[in-house]
Design a protein around this motif. Sequence first.
Motif, PDB file in Angstrom:
ATOM      1  N   PRO A 129      10.314  12.427   2.494  1.00 54.25           N
ATOM      2  CA  PRO A 129       9.021  13.004   2.111  1.00 54.25           C
ATOM      3  C   PRO A 129       8.398  13.854   3.212  1.00 54.25           C
ATOM      4  CG  PRO A 129       9.002  10.586   1.945  1.00 54.25           C
ATOM      5  CD  PRO A 129      10.194  10.978   2.753  1.00 54.25           C
ATOM      6  N   ALA A 130       7.627  14.837   2.744  1.00 57.09           N
ATOM      7  CA  ALA A 130       6.752  15.591   3.657  1.00 57.09           C
ATOM      8  C   ALA A 130       5.501  14.743   3.893  1.00 57.09           C
ATOM      9  CB  ALA A 130       6.372  16.896   2.977  1.00 57.09           C
ATOM     10  N   ILE A 131       4.525  15.321   4.550  1.00 59.37           N
ATOM     11  CA  ILE A 131       3.262  14.598   4.799  1.00 59.37           C
ATOM     12  C   ILE A 131       2.566  14.259   3.482  1.00 59.37           C
ATOM     13  CG2 ILE A 131       0.886  15.051   5.561  1.00 59.37           C
ATOM     14  CD1 ILE A 131       1.990  16.274   8.072  1.00 59.37           C
ATOM     15  N   GLU A 189      -2.342   5.237   3.720  1.00 56.08           N
ATOM     16  CA  GLU A 189      -2.955   4.473   4.818  1.00 56.08           C
ATOM     17  C   GLU A 189      -2.358   4.863   6.174  1.00 56.08           C
ATOM     18  OE1 GLU A 189      -5.418   2.878   4.291  1.00 56.08           O
ATOM     19  OE2 GLU A 189      -5.360   1.713   2.443  1.00 56.08           O
ATOM     20  N   ARG A 190      -1.149   5.424   6.103  1.00 53.34           N
ATOM     21  CA  ARG A 190      -0.471   5.854   7.326  1.00 53.34           C
ATOM     22  C   ARG A 190      -1.361   6.775   8.175  1.00 53.34           C
ATOM     23  NH1 ARG A 190       4.544   6.163   8.773  1.00 53.34           N
ATOM     24  NH2 ARG A 190       4.233   3.965   8.455  1.00 53.34           N
ATOM     25  N   TRP A 191      -2.202   7.528   7.470  1.00 48.18           N
ATOM     26  CA  TRP A 191      -3.066   8.488   8.185  1.00 48.18           C
ATOM     27  C   TRP A 191      -4.455   7.909   8.415  1.00 48.18           C
ATOM     28  CZ3 TRP A 191      -0.476  12.224  10.380  1.00 48.18           C
ATOM     29  CH2 TRP A 191       0.797  12.497   9.856  1.00 48.18           C
ATOM     30  N   ASN A 225      14.231   0.654   0.987  1.00 49.18           N
ATOM     31  CA  ASN A 225      13.734   0.436   2.350  1.00 49.18           C
ATOM     32  C   ASN A 225      12.574   1.392   2.589  1.00 49.18           C
ATOM     33  OD1 ASN A 225      15.532  -1.505   3.773  1.00 49.18           O
ATOM     34  ND2 ASN A 225      17.119  -0.029   3.190  1.00 49.18           N
ATOM     35  N   ASN A 226      11.375   0.883   2.380  1.00 52.55           N
ATOM     36  CA  ASN A 226      10.192   1.743   2.513  1.00 52.55           C
ATOM     37  C   ASN A 226       9.318   1.345   3.704  1.00 52.55           C
ATOM     38  OD1 ASN A 226       7.726   3.375   1.433  1.00 52.55           O
ATOM     39  ND2 ASN A 226       7.008   1.252   1.533  1.00 52.55           N
ATOM     40  N   ALA A 227       9.266   0.042   4.023  1.00 50.09           N
ATOM     41  CA  ALA A 227       8.327  -0.441   5.059  1.00 50.09           C
ATOM     42  C   ALA A 227       8.533   0.308   6.374  1.00 50.09           C
ATOM     43  CB  ALA A 227       8.528  -1.934   5.277  1.00 50.09           C
ATOM     44  N   ILE A 260      10.153  -7.386   7.381  1.00 50.96           N
ATOM     45  CA  ILE A 260      11.502  -6.856   7.641  1.00 50.96           C
ATOM     46  C   ILE A 260      11.982  -7.130   9.074  1.00 50.96           C
ATOM     47  CG2 ILE A 260      11.276  -5.090   5.833  1.00 50.96           C
ATOM     48  CD1 ILE A 260      11.108  -2.967   8.031  1.00 50.96           C
ATOM     49  N   THR A 261      11.090  -7.632   9.925  1.00 56.77           N
ATOM     50  CA  THR A 261      11.535  -7.976  11.283  1.00 56.77           C
ATOM     51  C   THR A 261      11.813  -9.476  11.414  1.00 56.77           C
ATOM     52  OG1 THR A 261       9.275  -8.319  12.096  1.00 56.77           O
ATOM     53  CG2 THR A 261      10.180  -6.088  12.283  1.00 56.77           C
ATOM     54  N   ASP A 262      11.720 -10.206  10.305  1.00 56.03           N
ATOM     55  CA  ASP A 262      11.879 -11.658  10.367  1.00 56.03           C
ATOM     56  C   ASP A 262      13.053 -12.066   9.461  1.00 56.03           C
ATOM     57  OD1 ASP A 262      11.746 -14.371   9.901  1.00 56.03           O
ATOM     58  OD2 ASP A 262       9.566 -14.425   9.612  1.00 56.03           O
ATOM     59  N   THR A 285       0.834  -1.205   0.000  1.00 56.12           N
ATOM     60  CA  THR A 285       0.000   0.000   0.000  1.00 56.12           C
ATOM     61  C   THR A 285       0.874   1.262   0.000  1.00 56.12           C
ATOM     62  OG1 THR A 285      -1.768   1.094   1.244  1.00 56.12           O
ATOM     63  CG2 THR A 285      -0.107   0.018   2.544  1.00 56.12           C
ATOM     64  N   GLY A 286       0.227   2.424  -0.033  1.00 61.03           N
ATOM     65  CA  GLY A 286       0.919   3.704   0.181  1.00 61.03           C
ATOM     66  C   GLY A 286       2.079   3.969  -0.763  1.00 61.03           C
ATOM     67  N   LEU A 287       3.156   4.499  -0.193  1.00 56.80           N
ATOM     68  CA  LEU A 287       4.306   4.902  -1.011  1.00 56.80           C
ATOM     69  C   LEU A 287       4.966   3.697  -1.678  1.00 56.80           C
ATOM     70  CD1 LEU A 287       5.976   7.558   1.353  1.00 56.80           C
ATOM     71  CD2 LEU A 287       4.066   7.813  -0.234  1.00 56.80           C
ATOM     72  N   GLY A 288       5.064   2.586  -0.957  1.00 51.82           N
ATOM     73  CA  GLY A 288       5.713   1.387  -1.498  1.00 51.82           C
ATOM     74  C   GLY A 288       4.995   0.887  -2.742  1.00 51.82           C
ATOM     75  N   LEU A 289       3.689   0.928  -2.706  1.00 50.89           N
ATOM     76  CA  LEU A 289       2.880   0.493  -3.848  1.00 50.89           C
ATOM     77  C   LEU A 289       3.151   1.396  -5.057  1.00 50.89           C
ATOM     78  CD1 LEU A 289       0.440  -1.106  -5.086  1.00 50.89           C
ATOM     79  CD2 LEU A 289      -1.037   0.605  -4.057  1.00 50.89           C
TER      80      LEU A 289
HETATM   81  N1  LIG Z   1       2.728   9.086   4.436  1.00 47.82           N
HETATM   82  C1  LIG Z   1       3.512  10.017   4.965  1.00 47.82           C
HETATM   83  O1  LIG Z   1       3.041  11.124   5.337  1.00 47.82           O
HETATM   84  C2  LIG Z   1       4.988   9.769   5.095  1.00 47.82           C
HETATM   85  C3  LIG Z   1       5.831  10.886   5.215  1.00 47.82           C
HETATM   86  C4  LIG Z   1       7.198  10.690   5.369  1.00 47.82           C
HETATM   87  C5  LIG Z   1       7.719   9.412   5.399  1.00 47.82           C
HETATM   88  N2  LIG Z   1       6.890   8.330   5.296  1.00 47.82           N
HETATM   89  C6  LIG Z   1       7.504   6.986   5.344  1.00 47.82           C
HETATM   90  O2  LIG Z   1       7.224   6.323   4.127  1.00 47.82           O
HETATM   91  C7  LIG Z   1       7.171   4.911   4.340  1.00 47.82           C
HETATM   92  C8  LIG Z   1       5.857   4.379   3.781  1.00 47.82           C
HETATM   93  O3  LIG Z   1       4.785   5.003   4.467  1.00 47.82           O
HETATM   94  P1  LIG Z   1       3.294   5.036   3.928  1.00 47.82           P
HETATM   95  O4  LIG Z   1       2.792   6.396   4.109  1.00 47.82           O
HETATM   96  O5  LIG Z   1       3.227   4.405   2.599  1.00 47.82           O
HETATM   97  O6  LIG Z   1       2.611   4.118   5.032  1.00 47.82           O
HETATM   98  P2  LIG Z   1       1.537   2.944   4.906  1.00 47.82           P
HETATM   99  O7  LIG Z   1       0.520   3.287   3.876  1.00 47.82           O
HETATM  100  O8  LIG Z   1       1.089   2.682   6.302  1.00 47.82           O
HETATM  101  O9  LIG Z   1       2.416   1.696   4.377  1.00 47.82           O
HETATM  102  C9  LIG Z   1       3.386   1.112   5.189  1.00 47.82           C
HETATM  103  C10 LIG Z   1       3.826  -0.185   4.563  1.00 47.82           C
HETATM  104  O10 LIG Z   1       4.805  -0.798   5.412  1.00 47.82           O
HETATM  105  C11 LIG Z   1       4.440  -2.151   5.590  1.00 47.82           C
HETATM  106  N3  LIG Z   1       5.001  -2.748   6.799  1.00 47.82           N
HETATM  107  C12 LIG Z   1       4.787  -2.416   8.090  1.00 47.82           C
HETATM  108  N4  LIG Z   1       5.504  -3.235   8.899  1.00 47.82           N
HETATM  109  C13 LIG Z   1       6.168  -4.088   8.087  1.00 47.82           C
HETATM  110  C14 LIG Z   1       7.059  -5.165   8.312  1.00 47.82           C
HETATM  111  N5  LIG Z   1       7.406  -5.556   9.540  1.00 47.82           N
HETATM  112  N6  LIG Z   1       7.591  -5.809   7.247  1.00 47.82           N
HETATM  113  C15 LIG Z   1       7.252  -5.447   5.987  1.00 47.82           C
HETATM  114  N7  LIG Z   1       6.382  -4.461   5.705  1.00 47.82           N
HETATM  115  C16 LIG Z   1       5.857  -3.788   6.755  1.00 47.82           C
HETATM  116  C17 LIG Z   1       2.929  -2.147   5.593  1.00 47.82           C
HETATM  117  O11 LIG Z   1       2.436  -3.455   5.396  1.00 47.82           O
HETATM  118  P3  LIG Z   1       0.922  -3.911   5.797  1.00 47.82           P
HETATM  119  O12 LIG Z   1       0.098  -3.610   4.594  1.00 47.82           O
HETATM  120  O13 LIG Z   1       1.068  -5.372   6.068  1.00 47.82           O
HETATM  121  O14 LIG Z   1       0.537  -3.125   7.005  1.00 47.82           O
HETATM  122  C18 LIG Z   1       2.684  -1.197   4.424  1.00 47.82           C
HETATM  123  O15 LIG Z   1       2.868  -1.878   3.206  1.00 47.82           O
HETATM  124  C19 LIG Z   1       7.329   4.704   5.853  1.00 47.82           C
HETATM  125  O16 LIG Z   1       8.663   4.386   6.145  1.00 47.82           O
HETATM  126  C20 LIG Z   1       6.945   6.074   6.419  1.00 47.82           C
HETATM  127  O17 LIG Z   1       7.544   6.297   7.679  1.00 47.82           O
HETATM  128  C21 LIG Z   1       5.520   8.484   5.130  1.00 47.82           C
END
Ligand SMILES: NC(=O)c1ccc[n+]([C@@H]2O[C@H](COP(=O)([O-])OP(=O)(O)OC[C@H]3O[C@@H](n4cnc5c(N)ncnc54)[C@H](OP(=O)(O)O)[C@@H]3O)[C@@H](O)[C@H]2O)c1
Length: 296
Positions: A188-190, A194-196, A92-94, A67-69, A19-23
């Motif tokens: 990245p900024a905000i 799904e993070r939110w 490294n995005n997770a 990533i924790t396993d 999901t999110g940025l990784g997707l």
């Molecule tokens: N969105 C923002 O505002 C923002 C801003 C700056 C930086 N970031 C950083 O960008 C990255 C991605 O964030 P996002 O906004 O895309 O968040 P997100 O939508 O919550 O996605 C997070 C992803 O990380 C995965 N994940 C969590 N724990 C994991 C684990 N142990 N092993 C493997 N995958 C794991 C989640 O998997 P599941 O689907 O299984 O939960 C999900 O795919 C993060 O590092 C975040 O800190 C985000």
Amino acid sequence: MVKNETGHRKSVIVTGASTGLGLEITLYLAEQGFNVYATMRDLSRRNLIDTKAMQRGLKIEVLQLDITDRNSISTALETIIEQTGEIFALINNAGIGLRGYFEDLSEEEIHKVFDVNLFGTMAVTRAVLPYMRSAGKGRILIITSVGGLIGSLGVSAYCSTKFAQEGFGESLSQELSPLGIHVSLIEPAIIKTERWGINRGNAKGAHDSGSLYSEWFRKSEILADKLVESSPTTPEHVAVKVYDALTARRPSLRYMVGYRAGLVVLLRRYLPHKLFDRLYFGEAVRRVTGYRKAFR
Ligand SMILES: NC(=O)c1ccc[n+]([C@@H]2O[C@H](COP(=O)([O-])OP(=O)(O)OC[C@H]3O[C@@H](n4cnc5c(N)ncnc54)[C@H](OP(=O)(O)O)[C@@H]3O)[C@@H](O)[C@H]2O)c1
């Protein structure tokens, strides 16, 4: 730039791609011609990426990787090496969030956010390095955050993990550059993901009405939501910077994403510290507490 010497597409591994940025990073890099391995801790969540890949006519490999396993990390990497013989880049995005004032966070919650965001990132990085060293090249990217440069109230533990990622990446880049391996930090900024929403990561004690901080936290969350809703930065902006870092002949150490955050970082760099602290941090404290002179 997306093909190696043998004419094959370079292999890139993305963590947290469900999901999110990784997707978005996965889809964008695949569109640009990379051979992308989308990894996720829970394969039952692969539906979204499969659907989007099909809609865009892309072929993306999906592998399980938590990533924790340690076992799941090595199994995924061995599969990629078996199939392609190389790992050109690791993204490294997770990561997970943890929100709440510090005293409302449990030790267990703090350990968990470090286990994923910092130790998980280090573990995957450690695991890819032997392959990159023997190839004499490679790219390691870490999606840190502007929260790894500037702390905010209500996210002390999360910001600590992001500051730690910044220190890790900055140090590692010096150790690895003589070996032809480049490290880049994507900040990245905000961005609305799904993070939110479901992955917000609110601490159990953060909304406890008995907490001194619960009302301040509630107000800070309203402010955060306003910033999320009005943020002009999108996951695609991040994906483009990731592409830049993978294709530049000499990639930068840092790529900031989002002009608002860039402006704050510039102000911090050029304003006298005391003035910046009073204006920026003081304003945040004033908005959640209502106290005009609450900060220094
Ligand atoms: N969105 C923002 O505002 C923002 C801003 C700056 C930086 N970031 C950083 O960008 C990255 C991605 O964030 P996002 O906004 O895309 O968040 P997100 O939508 O919550 O996605 C997070 C992803 O990380 C995965 N994940 C969590 N724990 C994991 C684990 N142990 N092993 C493997 N995958 C794991 C989640 O998997 P599941 O689907 O299984 O939960 C999900 O795919 C993060 O590092 C975040 O800190 C985000």
